[in-house]
Design a protein around this motif. Sequence first.
Motif, short mmCIF file in Angstrom:
data_model
loop_
_atom_site.label_atom_id
_atom_site.label_comp_id
_atom_site.label_asym_id
_atom_site.label_seq_id
_atom_site.Cartn_x
_atom_site.Cartn_y
_atom_site.Cartn_z
N THR A 30 0.84 -1.20 0.00
CA THR A 30 0.00 0.00 0.00
C THR A 30 0.88 1.25 0.00
O THR A 30 0.60 2.22 -0.72
N GLN A 31 1.92 1.23 0.80
CA GLN A 31 2.86 2.36 0.84
C GLN A 31 3.51 2.57 -0.52
O GLN A 31 3.65 3.70 -0.99
N ALA A 80 2.21 1.80 -3.45
CA ALA A 80 1.20 2.36 -4.34
C ALA A 80 1.04 3.86 -4.10
O ALA A 80 0.83 4.63 -5.05
N ASP A 81 1.13 4.27 -2.85
CA ASP A 81 1.01 5.70 -2.53
C ASP A 81 2.20 6.49 -3.06
O ASP A 81 2.07 7.67 -3.39
N MET A 82 3.37 5.86 -3.16
CA MET A 82 4.56 6.55 -3.62
C MET A 82 4.68 6.59 -5.15
O MET A 82 5.53 7.27 -5.69
N SER A 104 2.58 10.03 -10.67
CA SER A 104 1.26 10.32 -11.21
C SER A 104 1.07 9.77 -12.62
O SER A 104 -0.05 9.54 -13.05
N GLU A 122 0.05 6.06 -11.86
CA GLU A 122 -0.58 5.89 -10.55
C GLU A 122 -1.70 4.87 -10.61
O GLU A 122 -1.84 4.03 -9.71
N ARG A 161 -1.76 1.47 -8.35
CA ARG A 161 -2.83 1.21 -7.38
C ARG A 161 -3.57 -0.09 -7.72
O ARG A 161 -3.94 -0.85 -6.83
#
Length: 114
Positions: A16-17, A19-21, A24, A27, A31
């Motif tokens: 999850t971390q 995917a957040d990093m 864009s 992205e 995700r």
Amino acid sequence: MADTTSRLTSLKARITQLADMAGSDREGEARGLAAELSTELDRLMAEPPARPVSAADQQRQAPRAPRDEVERCPVCSLRSFNFQKGSIRESADGGLEAFYRCGSCAHEGWREIK
């Protein structure tokens, strides 16, 4: 199993971390992949633990050589029916059997290990 579950949970949090990093430009892909991996980890954590290997299973996995490596041949009656090393297998009744070959008449056959 608790140790494995905590490790899988930690791995899921790190996915999850990640995917957040993600940048864009990709992205959505990051995700999506993180969601797939999280779903797979959830499925793995929900599975029952593997059955521990018992002492009886360990003994059964290590086949032993037959007590008599040379027997009397059922065809020529000479004592030259020799066990062939590396030929032990599980028999139909759940026991173990070994492959023998006669050095005199070349008769071959499987014998139960006693």
